[in-house]
Motif scaffolding. Structure first.
Motif, PDB file in Angstrom:
ATOM      1  N   LEU A   1       0.825  -1.208   0.000  1.00 12.99           N
ATOM      2  CA  LEU A   1       0.000   0.000   0.000  1.00 12.99           C
ATOM      3  C   LEU A   1       0.859   1.258   0.000  1.00 12.99           C
ATOM      4  N   PHE A   2       1.902   1.275   0.825  1.00 14.84           N
ATOM      5  CA  PHE A   2       2.783   2.447   0.848  1.00 14.84           C
ATOM      6  C   PHE A   2       3.455   2.630  -0.507  1.00 14.84           C
ATOM      7  N   TRP A   3       3.954   1.545  -1.089  1.00 18.65           N
ATOM      8  CA  TRP A   3       4.694   1.671  -2.345  1.00 18.65           C
ATOM      9  C   TRP A   3       3.786   2.056  -3.499  1.00 18.65           C
ATOM     10  N   LEU A   4       2.505   1.701  -3.403  1.00 16.36           N
ATOM     11  CA  LEU A   4       1.549   2.195  -4.389  1.00 16.36           C
ATOM     12  C   LEU A   4       1.417   3.713  -4.274  1.00 16.36           C
ATOM     13  N   MET A   5       1.292   4.216  -3.035  1.00 19.86           N
ATOM     14  CA  MET A   5       1.225   5.668  -2.828  1.00 19.86           C
ATOM     15  C   MET A   5       2.500   6.346  -3.321  1.00 19.86           C
ATOM     16  N   PHE A   6       3.647   5.721  -3.037  1.00 23.53           N
ATOM     17  CA  PHE A   6       4.927   6.292  -3.461  1.00 23.53           C
ATOM     18  C   PHE A   6       4.994   6.377  -4.984  1.00 23.53           C
ATOM     19  N   ALA A   7       4.616   5.281  -5.661  1.00 22.52           N
ATOM     20  CA  ALA A   7       4.645   5.274  -7.126  1.00 22.52           C
ATOM     21  C   ALA A   7       3.697   6.316  -7.702  1.00 22.52           C
ATOM     22  N   MET A   8       2.512   6.459  -7.101  1.00 22.03           N
ATOM     23  CA  MET A   8       1.544   7.437  -7.590  1.00 22.03           C
ATOM     24  C   MET A   8       2.061   8.858  -7.419  1.00 22.03           C
ATOM     25  N   MET A   9       2.653   9.151  -6.250  1.00 23.83           N
ATOM     26  CA  MET A   9       3.168  10.501  -6.031  1.00 23.83           C
ATOM     27  C   MET A   9       4.363  10.776  -6.943  1.00 23.83           C
ATOM     28  N   ALA A  10       5.200   9.758  -7.155  1.00 24.18           N
ATOM     29  CA  ALA A  10       6.342   9.931  -8.058  1.00 24.18           C
ATOM     30  C   ALA A  10       5.872  10.196  -9.484  1.00 24.18           C
ATOM     31  N   MET A  11       4.841   9.483  -9.932  1.00 29.36           N
ATOM     32  CA  MET A  11       4.320   9.699 -11.284  1.00 29.36           C
ATOM     33  C   MET A  11       3.711  11.088 -11.426  1.00 29.36           C
ATOM     34  N   MET A  12       2.942  11.530 -10.418  1.00 33.59           N
ATOM     35  CA  MET A  12       2.349  12.862 -10.487  1.00 33.59           C
ATOM     36  C   MET A  12       3.427  13.943 -10.434  1.00 33.59           C
ATOM     37  N   SER A  13       4.457  13.736  -9.611  1.00 32.16           N
ATOM     38  CA  SER A  13       5.546  14.710  -9.535  1.00 32.16           C
ATOM     39  C   SER A  13       6.297  14.776 -10.853  1.00 32.16           C
ATOM     40  N   THR A  14       6.592  13.593 -11.426  1.00 34.37           N
ATOM     41  CA  THR A  14       7.329  13.557 -12.691  1.00 34.37           C
ATOM     42  C   THR A  14       6.538  14.211 -13.812  1.00 34.37           C
ATOM     43  N   GLY A  15       5.272  13.817 -13.959  1.00 40.05           N
ATOM     44  CA  GLY A  15       4.449  14.385 -15.025  1.00 40.05           C
ATOM     45  C   GLY A  15       4.261  15.880 -14.868  1.00 40.05           C
ATOM     46  N   GLY A  16       3.988  16.329 -13.644  1.00 40.04           N
ATOM     47  CA  GLY A  16       3.798  17.760 -13.410  1.00 40.04           C
ATOM     48  C   GLY A  16       5.066  18.552 -13.647  1.00 40.04           C
ATOM     49  N   LEU A  17       6.201  18.021 -13.162  1.00 39.54           N
ATOM     50  CA  LEU A  17       7.458  18.747 -13.300  1.00 39.54           C
ATOM     51  C   LEU A  17       7.993  18.717 -14.721  1.00 39.54           C
ATOM     52  N   MET A  18       7.549  17.749 -15.526  1.00 44.11           N
ATOM     53  CA  MET A  18       7.889  17.795 -16.953  1.00 44.11           C
ATOM     54  C   MET A  18       7.383  19.092 -17.566  1.00 44.11           C
ATOM     55  N   VAL A  19       6.216  19.531 -17.112  1.00 45.30           N
ATOM     56  CA  VAL A  19       5.627  20.782 -17.600  1.00 45.30           C
ATOM     57  C   VAL A  19       6.223  21.974 -16.862  1.00 45.30           C
ATOM     58  N   VAL A  20       6.283  21.878 -15.526  1.00 47.77           N
ATOM     59  CA  VAL A  20       6.721  23.004 -14.702  1.00 47.77           C
ATOM     60  C   VAL A  20       8.168  23.390 -15.007  1.00 47.77           C
ATOM     61  N   ALA A  21       9.069  22.392 -15.028  1.00 50.43           N
ATOM     62  CA  ALA A  21      10.492  22.683 -15.160  1.00 50.43           C
ATOM     63  C   ALA A  21      10.861  23.257 -16.529  1.00 50.43           C
ATOM     64  N   ASN A  22      10.053  22.961 -17.527  1.00 49.66           N
ATOM     65  CA  ASN A  22      10.368  23.417 -18.893  1.00 49.66           C
ATOM     66  C   ASN A  22       9.372  24.450 -19.405  1.00 49.66           C
ATOM     67  N   PHE A  23       8.665  25.079 -18.485  1.00 48.23           N
ATOM     68  CA  PHE A  23       7.561  25.958 -18.843  1.00 48.23           C
ATOM     69  C   PHE A  23       8.014  27.090 -19.760  1.00 48.23           C
ATOM     70  N   ALA A  24       9.078  27.788 -19.368  1.00 55.47           N
ATOM     71  CA  ALA A  24       9.547  28.927 -20.167  1.00 55.47           C
ATOM     72  C   ALA A  24      10.041  28.469 -21.543  1.00 55.47           C
ATOM     73  N   SER A  25      10.669  27.303 -21.581  1.00 58.50           N
ATOM     74  CA  SER A  25      11.220  26.803 -22.845  1.00 58.50           C
ATOM     75  C   SER A  25      10.126  26.522 -23.866  1.00 58.50           C
ATOM     76  N   PHE A  26       9.060  25.818 -23.433  1.00 58.26           N
ATOM     77  CA  PHE A  26       8.040  25.535 -24.446  1.00 58.26           C
ATOM     78  C   PHE A  26       7.174  26.751 -24.744  1.00 58.26           C
ATOM     79  N   ALA A  27       7.103  27.729 -23.819  1.00 55.70           N
ATOM     80  CA  ALA A  27       6.394  28.970 -24.127  1.00 55.70           C
ATOM     81  C   ALA A  27       7.097  29.709 -25.273  1.00 55.70           C
ATOM     82  N   ARG A  28       8.422  29.700 -25.232  1.00 57.79           N
ATOM     83  CA  ARG A  28       9.186  30.358 -26.295  1.00 57.79           C
ATOM     84  C   ARG A  28       9.068  29.575 -27.604  1.00 57.79           C
ATOM     85  N   GLU A  29       9.117  28.249 -27.511  1.00 57.33           N
ATOM     86  CA  GLU A  29       9.019  27.444 -28.721  1.00 57.33           C
ATOM     87  C   GLU A  29       7.646  27.567 -29.368  1.00 57.33           C
TER      88      GLU A  29
END
Length: 427
Positions: free
Chosen positions: A219-247
């Motif tokens: 159960l814990f590792w399911l929560m960990f995997a879910m939070m990691a996936m949400m963090s990764t997917g969100g930060l894919m957008v957040v961390a590169n926000f200025a770059s794709f705005a310019r592109e």
């Protein structure tokens, strides 16, 4: 001691909010100091940016140790030390002349300090608010998300009037002192101190689970995997926000009288802060997993629309706010559902282990997204992966996490008849 003062926990929430606001600047205002440190050290952009990576890695991957220290010793003492370290990081960085000195001051001290404060404050709030756990964690998480809004313009003005070293020194002192003073008023609730609540309103686990036992549960590792996936997917957008705005060609377009990129960044900070108490409150009322399914699906839809309307500056600016609104709630939902499931006794240490998932996301989200973009030549695959991770996590929340938690809490209640009637966070 007055054990029947219902206002005490709201005082604790306010103090926790203040401390969280004082530690947000090292992460969210870092971008203002990148160029000055490049000039001072003569280092490349990539080398200077290692400082920011250190802040995130030390904040997240050391959080289990930080959580254990807080549980082992006084939360007030440890959180005050964390606030002091965060401020001291800026003070010491104001004297840094080399990359190593920058890493050892801004990176090390600010990273460790913010980590101690973050997991410590969250750990206290889930104890003070057993009936409003999602809302309370959301409020203090919003302080971390939005605190830098108060300091960004004063820091910018002081840097223009003096220099970046003087600015780091002044604000390091101010933020450190304010954070320590507020932390000294914090404490854990004592027996009989919380208001008398109907049993049905207490969002409590059937039994407290120690970290070692928690780490052995799927159960814990399911929560960990879910939070990691949400963090990764969100930060894919957040961390590169200025770059794709310019592109996409919308960074410098004018929307509502402002350039689209800075407008979107300001709007995003607001929505990223507001979502944390909002969805926390929603989850207190309709259940954590139900809220996760709604919020994560909303983010997937917002990213789809952002991709479709990527060359429309107004749509880009407004939809980016929706993306952040549907992403930032992970910082209220995951610590709340963890405590609902594994109890409050070890809440701070337990959350320290789950918070490492944010570190995984920070390492994967930015660099991996950039590599995918360079390989494909555009941002469409990156957006597609983020959408897929959002939808997968929403499905897991409703169809896998929900029944697993129901079974876990049911088994715990059966083992302890004295708490069998406690409401398990609307699973």
């Amino acid at each position: 001691m007055d054990t029947e003062n219902p206002k005490q926990r709201w005082v604790q929430l306010l103090l926790g909010l203040v401390v969280m606001m004082t530690i947000s600047s090292p992460q969210y205002v870092w971008t203002l100091f990148v160029k000055p440190f490049q000039t001072t050290t003569g280092a490349s952009l990539a080398a200077v940016q290692v400082t920011f990576t250190l802040v995130i890695v030390l904040q997240t991957f050391f959080s289990p140790v930080q959580g254990w220290l807080i549980d082992r010793f006084s939360p007030k003492l440890m959180i005050a030390i964390g606030a002091a370290l965060s401020g001291l990081g800026w003070i010491a960085a104001s004297k840094a002349e080399s990359l190593f000195a920058l890493y050892a001051t801004y990176g090390l001290l600010c990273g460790l300090g913010t980590g101690i404060v973050y997991v410590g404050i969250v750990g206290l709030m889930v104890r003070w608010f057993p009936d409003r756990r999602g809302f309370a964690v959301g409020v203090v998480a919003a302080g971390y998300g939005m605190g830098a809004m108060i300091t960004t313009f004063p820091i910018t003005d002081l840097m223009a009037a003096t220099d970046f070293r003087h600015t780091l020194l002044v604000f390091g002192c101010i933020l450190g002192v304010v954070g320590v003073l507020a932390a000294l008023g914090l404490r854990a609730p004592q027996a009989g101190e919380l208001p008398n609540l109907p049993e049905a309103k207490v969002l409590s686990a059937a039994q407290d689970t120690a970290p070692r036992a928690m780490l052995r549960t799927p159960l814990f590792w399911l929560m960990f995997a879910m939070m990691a996936m949400m963090s990764t997917g969100g930060l894919m957008v957040v961390a590169n926000f200025a770059s794709f705005a310019r592109e996409f060609g919308v960074a410098d377009a004018i929307v509502f009288g402002f350039a689209a990129l800075p407008f979107a960044l300001t709007f995003d900070r607001i929505t990223n802060g507001l979502t944390r108490p909002f969805f926390g409150w929603v989850s207190d009322n309709i259940g954590r997993e139900n809220t996760m399914a709604i919020a994560f699906t909303l983010e997937a839809l917002a990213i789809c629309l952002l991709l479709y309307y990527r060359q429309n500056a107004y749509a880009f600016a407004l939809l980016s706010g929706v993306v952040f609104f549907a992403w930032g709630e992970i910082f209220s939902l995951f610590p709340s559902i963890l405590t609902d499931t594994f109890g409050t006794k070890h809440a701070t240490t337990n959350y320290g282990f789950l918070y490492m998932a944010q570190g995984v996301g920070s390492l994967l989200g930015g660099p991996v997204a950039a590599l995918i973009h360079d390989s494909a030549g555009n941002w469409v695959p990156v957006f597609s992966i983020a959408i897929g991770l959002d939808l997968l996590t929403a499905i897991l929340a409703y169809f896998v996490l929900k029944p697993m938690r129901r079974n876990w809490l049911g088994a715990g209640a059966a083992a302890r008849p004295d708490v069998a009637l406690a409401k398990p966070a609307m699973v």
